[in-house]
Design a protein around this motif. Structure first.
Motif, mmCIF file in Angstrom:
data_model
loop_
_atom_site.group_PDB
_atom_site.id
_atom_site.type_symbol
_atom_site.label_atom_id
_atom_site.label_comp_id
_atom_site.label_asym_id
_atom_site.label_seq_id
_atom_site.Cartn_x
_atom_site.Cartn_y
_atom_site.Cartn_z
ATOM 1 N N ARG A 145 0.839 -1.194 0.000
ATOM 2 C CA ARG A 145 0.000 0.000 0.000
ATOM 3 C C ARG A 145 0.877 1.248 0.000
ATOM 4 O O ARG A 145 2.038 1.201 0.398
ATOM 5 N N ASP A 146 0.293 2.353 -0.419
ATOM 6 C CA ASP A 146 1.088 3.562 -0.632
ATOM 7 C C ASP A 146 1.325 4.375 0.636
ATOM 8 O O ASP A 146 1.706 5.545 0.568
ATOM 9 N N THR A 147 1.115 3.752 1.789
ATOM 10 C CA THR A 147 1.498 4.366 3.064
ATOM 11 C C THR A 147 2.812 3.766 3.568
ATOM 12 O O THR A 147 3.190 3.983 4.722
ATOM 13 N N ARG B 231 6.433 5.068 -5.527
ATOM 14 C CA ARG B 231 6.848 6.343 -4.928
ATOM 15 C C ARG B 231 6.952 6.223 -3.413
ATOM 16 O O ARG B 231 7.877 6.759 -2.796
ATOM 17 N N SER B 232 6.003 5.522 -2.804
ATOM 18 C CA SER B 232 6.027 5.353 -1.363
ATOM 19 C C SER B 232 7.252 4.551 -0.937
ATOM 20 O O SER B 232 7.905 4.874 0.063
ATOM 21 N N GLY C 153 2.072 4.717 -7.472
ATOM 22 C CA GLY C 153 1.881 5.249 -6.129
ATOM 23 C C GLY C 153 2.641 4.455 -5.087
ATOM 24 O O GLY C 153 3.287 5.017 -4.197
ATOM 25 N N LEU C 154 2.590 3.147 -5.217
ATOM 26 C CA LEU C 154 3.298 2.271 -4.287
ATOM 27 C C LEU C 154 4.811 2.378 -4.486
ATOM 28 O O LEU C 154 5.585 2.358 -3.526
#
Length: 212
Positions: free
Chosen positions: A66-68, A96-97, A93-94
């Motif tokens: 997940r992107d957190t 980049r995280s 997104g993932l």
């Protein structure tokens, strides 16, 4: 230290290298957690296969696709010497995280011009991440190669001229990695003095030396 293995191209051996780096560091007494950030969950599958085979655990494997991740990985790192992130293919997104979470990014590539070209998008994401994390270190890793082949040598020479540079250690295309994966094991557990085990040991040592 948080090390992320990332490349938007699939099939370059991210999971194999992530598992073996984690295992090599754990073998030397480090506390290691592997974060499976790939929605396919291959590292988790390996861990479950290891449990079914009743093989003792070397390191923990947790799923965090997940992107957190950039907020959660540092928390995991509080109780580990090394956190290894097995990154996703083509999930921006993932990805980049994971880049924002890492201290060091390893980009596995195979000895092929096509792999070099496919890394362009990955490098663009790396440059973007360095706007926020200018200290973020990165290296190419030449994987699944025949060290004495012309194309492997040419790929290494090409990458040597790039930023990020390529690691001196390379990992060959060896059936030992597939044999180990089927039983939830690592190559050094099957044959401690094998060529595959020696390559992983050299890679882990080099990465540990350059890690920030």
């Amino acid at each position: 230290m948080i090390v992320a293995l990332l490349n938007q191209k699939g099939g370059v051996g991210k999971t194999t290298l992530a598992l073996h780096l984690a295992g090599e560091w754990a073998l030397h007494g480090k506390r290691v957690t592997l974060v499976d950030a790939d929605p396919q969950g291959s590292a988790l599958d390996w861990s479950q296969q290891r449990a079914r085979e009743n093989v003792s655990r070397l390191f923990g494997v947790v799923g965090l696709a997940r992107d957190t991740l950039h907020r959660e990985a540092p928390e995991i790192a509080r109780t580990a010497d090394h956190v290894v992130i097995d990154g996703p293919p083509r999930v921006a997104g993932l990805m980049r995280s994971a880049l924002l979470a890492a201290d060091l990014v390893l980009i596995p590539v195979q000895p092929s011009p096509l792999d070099g070209w496919a890394s362009a998008e990955m490098l663009a994401l790396l440059r973007e991440a360095r706007i926020y994390r200018p200290e973020l270190a990165a290296r190419f890793v030449l994987n699944r190669c025949g060290a004495r082949t012309v194309i492997a040598r040419e790929t290494a020479e090409t990458l040597a001229e790039h930023d990020p540079p390529v690691l001196a250690s390379t990992v060959g295309q060896r059936v030992a990695f597939a044999d180990a994966a089927q039983s939830g094991r690592l190559v050094f557990e099957l044959a401690e003095q094998s060529a595959a085990a020696r390559e992983i040991a050299a890679l882990a040592a080099e990465v540990a030396r350059i890690a920030p």
